[in-house]
Design an enzyme around this catalytic site. Structure first.
Site, short mmCIF file in Angstrom:
data_model
loop_
_atom_site.label_atom_id
_atom_site.label_comp_id
_atom_site.label_asym_id
_atom_site.label_seq_id
_atom_site.Cartn_x
_atom_site.Cartn_y
_atom_site.Cartn_z
N HIS A 222 0.81 -1.46 -0.01
CA HIS A 222 -0.30 -0.15 -0.54
C HIS A 222 0.89 1.73 -0.20
O HIS A 222 0.79 2.29 -0.65
CB HIS A 222 -1.08 -0.10 1.58
CG HIS A 222 -2.08 1.47 1.49
ND1 HIS A 222 -2.58 1.51 1.01
CD2 HIS A 222 -1.39 2.47 1.49
CE1 HIS A 222 -4.16 1.84 1.51
NE2 HIS A 222 -2.42 3.53 1.91
N GLU A 223 1.63 1.19 0.75
CA GLU A 223 2.43 2.66 1.26
C GLU A 223 3.43 2.15 -0.43
O GLU A 223 3.71 4.34 0.14
CB GLU A 223 2.94 2.29 2.03
CG GLU A 223 1.90 2.84 3.94
CD GLU A 223 1.44 3.57 3.60
OE1 GLU A 223 1.71 4.93 3.01
OE2 GLU A 223 0.60 4.06 4.60
N GLU B 65 -6.23 7.26 -1.33
CA GLU B 65 -6.02 6.37 -0.61
C GLU B 65 -6.18 5.09 -1.58
O GLU B 65 -5.91 3.86 -2.07
CB GLU B 65 -6.54 5.78 0.31
CG GLU B 65 -6.64 6.96 2.16
CD GLU B 65 -4.81 6.85 1.87
OE1 GLU B 65 -4.30 5.78 1.37
OE2 GLU B 65 -4.09 7.22 2.72
N HIS C 286 1.74 4.15 -2.94
CA HIS C 286 2.14 6.15 -2.92
C HIS C 286 2.76 6.85 -3.95
O HIS C 286 3.56 7.72 -4.19
CB HIS C 286 1.61 6.91 -1.56
CG HIS C 286 0.51 6.39 -0.74
ND1 HIS C 286 -0.62 6.71 -1.28
CD2 HIS C 286 -0.10 5.53 0.36
CE1 HIS C 286 -1.77 6.39 -0.83
NE2 HIS C 286 -1.64 5.96 0.49
N TYR D 128 -11.62 6.62 3.33
CA TYR D 128 -10.56 5.30 3.43
C TYR D 128 -11.87 4.74 2.50
O TYR D 128 -11.79 3.55 2.00
CB TYR D 128 -10.42 5.22 5.06
CG TYR D 128 -8.77 5.13 4.83
CD1 TYR D 128 -7.80 5.06 4.34
CD2 TYR D 128 -8.92 6.59 5.85
CE1 TYR D 128 -6.37 5.39 4.67
CE2 TYR D 128 -7.55 7.16 6.57
CZ TYR D 128 -6.50 6.77 5.99
OH TYR D 128 -4.96 7.28 6.13
#
Length: 712
Positions: free
Chosen positions: A491-492, A520, A495, A633
């Site tokens: 996930h991170e 997100e 980004h 989210y």
């Protein structure tokens, strides 16, 4: 103006040997070559020059303010008759960009420096910088020049038109169309709000609470974890503020009293400092919104997002809450059954300190899934390499490890990203991945240098950092991740890809600078990769015997167990979103003291009753960065689930390079340079659908789910 930039709310046992991407050379030669090569593509790339002392921080702050004021003075002196796009809206983007470079650096220093004095200096500098930045919105001399140009209704297209429109919209939202006395009051209030919010966030970062237990009190907690937290003979100290430690105990400790005591300590972190701040912040936000002509702060904040207004956001979450009710009730009943059996109490109830433990027990018993036992398949270094290989393949990239000329911590790593076909340099990212005292204690991507087309025609390529807190290695074994940690890493890093792959013309629209209820989605979509057997087999293996992969039946059970507890997990998420929205709708000057009782009531009603006399919201940092935006989210998760189906239906599944290229060009590269609804539909090749999301959380067959789909 949109001055404030966004960070997105991740020590190796042996020297890194990273397969699948090039190795950096010693010294700075690899980095120098990368920077030189960028020039051939009309790009500029360089690393931030980090301040390392309080004096340097103060000097940078003063220089940024002085140069910013000078640039604005020059803009204000522009003859309105000679105003052009470039010397008005374009110039404002340039000024905001330069200010952002300093703000970004200081924010990272504030969250990562090992020197408490430097961290405090950075915190104060960020506070002063943000206060000054608020005042820039009220430079009437600058506004007059911009308004004179906008009033001519210039025939602009695309990104230029969007920049001018949003620049003028920001001035309206700051109150520039109001009489001067009202503008001055709003400016004063916004500066006060900025300072209070920074204090709140700093208190969250600084909050620490050691909780001591004996070994019997920690029965069920893995031995390898106990070794890490042993502080003396039969004394084990759990830091309630360190997420990985907190979760390890809450998910595994058999004794209810142990879980209860730790949860109470966790849910009272920063209470003394932050509840008084919250009682000032919420009414202040409400007052600002009303003075600007909005009904609530939630309406003010959502105006510029995909959802457009607070009512739509609240209705979206309420519909999901209703749709999840049968599943939530069934899951709690399953937890109660286990607790009744284990405790011998047929009337046993599930409390807020129980759900993680019994959720874990249910997975172990019904689905034979033990999250702790799965860690052996996810040694950090192999996971990192595997993720890199996947992202390089599907996005057409090449990662090269290079030596950073400056390290704020010894195990810091730096990687250069290039296009695999053209060799075009695209950006750089740092990895700061393990916990330490004084460091930001969650998982986030921080932008350092955003992408932007410069005045000389070169494109400034981005630099970012992943600041995470994964389990650290021990003396006799590597860092071993939980499956949920692997999900977080994918996930991170998504980004980071969003930041680095940008080609937006203006800094305002670069990378992750998209509406907060969409930001997100691209990263949440990438979480699906870690649930695919082919993907996991490409890197997940028992660190003691790499020939052993995760058995297919275990992964199938893991998927079943996820769905089996999704109602609980998602109702908790909805409780945060509804609490955030309701607090920014209901709290005014006259009832500020109700902030804590109201939050506790909503959290208890939507999820499980909170422990008596606790203050979860005091440690809920999202109230500052995602204020009236935590609903995003769930909103983004709905988009992410839909986007993931494009890969699922592709010929090569999650490894499909054609779809990966489309994700890169239609989502990551544009950023916010066009309406994100256009980007989403171009990637999907159709209109959005809510069905994949409803299926993901297990309510696709409920009538209430159909209502959610109809409304959204």
């Amino acid at each position: 103006m949109n001055w404030k930039l966004l960070h997105i709310a991740c020590l190796l046992l042996v020297p890194a040997v990273l397969s699948g991407f090039a190795q950096g050379t010693t010294g700075g030669s690899a980095l120098s070559e990368f920077e030189t090569r960028a020039a051939r593509f009309k790009s500029a790339i360089h690393l931030p020059q980090f301040e390392t002392s309080s004096n340097e921080i103060q000097t940078s702050l003063e220089q940024t303010i002085a140069s910013g004021n000078a640039a604005l003075d020059a803009l204000a002196a522009t003859d309105a008759r000679k105003a052009t796009f470039q010397n008005t809206a374009g110039a404002m983007d340039d000024i905001a960009y330069r200010i952002g470079l300093t703000a970004n650096r200081l924010s990272v220093i504030k969250e990562t420096s090992q020197d408490a004095v430097v961290r405090d200096a950075a915190t104060e500098a960020v506070k002063r910088l943000e206060e000054w930045v608020v005042g820039l919105d009220y430079r009437e001399d600058v506004y007059k020049v911009l308004k004179a140009y906008a009033d001519r209704q210039p025939k602009l297209k695309g990104e230029d038109a969007k920049l001018l429109f949003e620049t003028m919209r920001d001035y309206r939202r700051a109150g520039l169309e109001l009489p001067k006395a009202q503008r001055d009051e709003i400016e004063r209030m916004r500066k006060e709000l900025s300072s209070l919010a920074i204090d709140f966030e700093s208190n969250v970062t600084k909050a620490e609470k050691p909780v001591k237990f004996t070994k019997p009190e920690l029965e069920g907690v893995p031995d390898n974890f106990l070794e890490q937290i042993k502080t003396s003979e039969d004394e084990y100290t759990v830091m309630a503020n360190i997420t990985v430690q907190y979760l390890n105990v809450m998910e595994n400790a058999k004794r209810e009293e142990t879980r209860k005591r730790l949860l109470i300590e966790h849910d009272n972190l920063a209470r003394k400092e932050n509840i008084p701040l919250l009682e000032k912040i919420l009414p202040l936000r409400d007052d600002i919104a009303r003075k600007l002509g909005y009904k609530t702060w939630a309406d003010y904040q959502t105006e510029v997002k995909m959802v457009n207004n607070a009512a739509t956001a609240i209705d979206f979450l309420q519909q999901l809450k209703t749709g999840l009710q049968p599943k939530f009730d069934a899951e709690l009943a399953a937890y109660r059954q286990i607790k009744a059996r284990d405790s011998g109490d047929p009337n046993a109830q599930i409390y807020i300190w129980d759900w993680r433990y019994f959720s874990n027990q249910l997975k172990k018993e019904k689905y034979t899934v033990d999250a702790e036992q799965l860690r052996v398949y996810f040694p950090y270094q192999r996971v990192l390499e595997g993720m890199f290989n996947i992202y390089q393949s599907i996005f057409g990239l090449k990662f090269q490890r290079v030596d950073p000329p400056y390290k704020w911590v010894n195990d810091l790593q730096l990687f250069a990203v290039s296009d695999s076909k053209t060799d075009e340099p695209l950006g750089l990212f740092y990895l700061d991945m393990f916990p330490r005292e004084g460091k930001y204690n969650h998982f986030a991507q921080f932008g350092l240098i955003e992408g932007k087309l410069l005045a000389d025609g070169k494109y400034q390529r981005p630099v970012c950092a992943l600041i995470c807190n994964f389990p650290a290695p021990t003396k006799d074994r590597p860092s071993l991740l939980a499956h949920s940690d692997v999900e977080t890493l994918f996930h991170e890093f998504g980004h980071a890809m969003h930041t680095i792959l940008t080609r937006a013309k203006y800094g305002r629209f670069s990378g992750t600078s998209v509406p907060r209820d969409f930001v997100e989605a691209p990263s949440q979509m990438l979480e699906n990769w870690v649930w695919d057997k082919r993907v996991l087999d490409s890197f997940a293996a028992d660190y003691r015997d790499p020939s052993k992969k995760i058995p297919a039946e275990i992964l199938a059970k893991l998927k079943e167990s996820r769905l089996a507890t999704e109602g609980t997990r998602y109702r908790r998420q909805l409780s945060f979103g509804l609490t955030d929205l309701e607090m920014h709708t209901e709290i005014h000057d006259t009832n500020a003291a109700e902030a804590l009782p109201l939050s506790n009531k909503i959290l208890s009603d939507v999820f499980l009753p909170l422990a008596p006399d606790t203050a979860f919201v005091a440690y809920f940092g999202h109230l500052m960065g995602y204020d009236a935006g935590y609903y995003g989210y769930a909103w983004a998760d709905a988009i992410a689930a839909d986007m993931a189906t494009v890969f699922e239906h592709a010929s090569n599944g999650y490894f499909d390079q054609t779809v990966g290229h489309r994700l890169r060009t239609e989502i990551y590269e544009p950023g916010d340079s066009r309406d994100v609804n256009i980007s989403i539909e171009k990637f999907l090749g159709r209109k959005r659908s809510l069905d994949p999301f409803l299926k993901k959380i297990g309510i696709e067959k409920e009538e209430s789910a159909r209502k959610v789909a109809d409304k959204n």
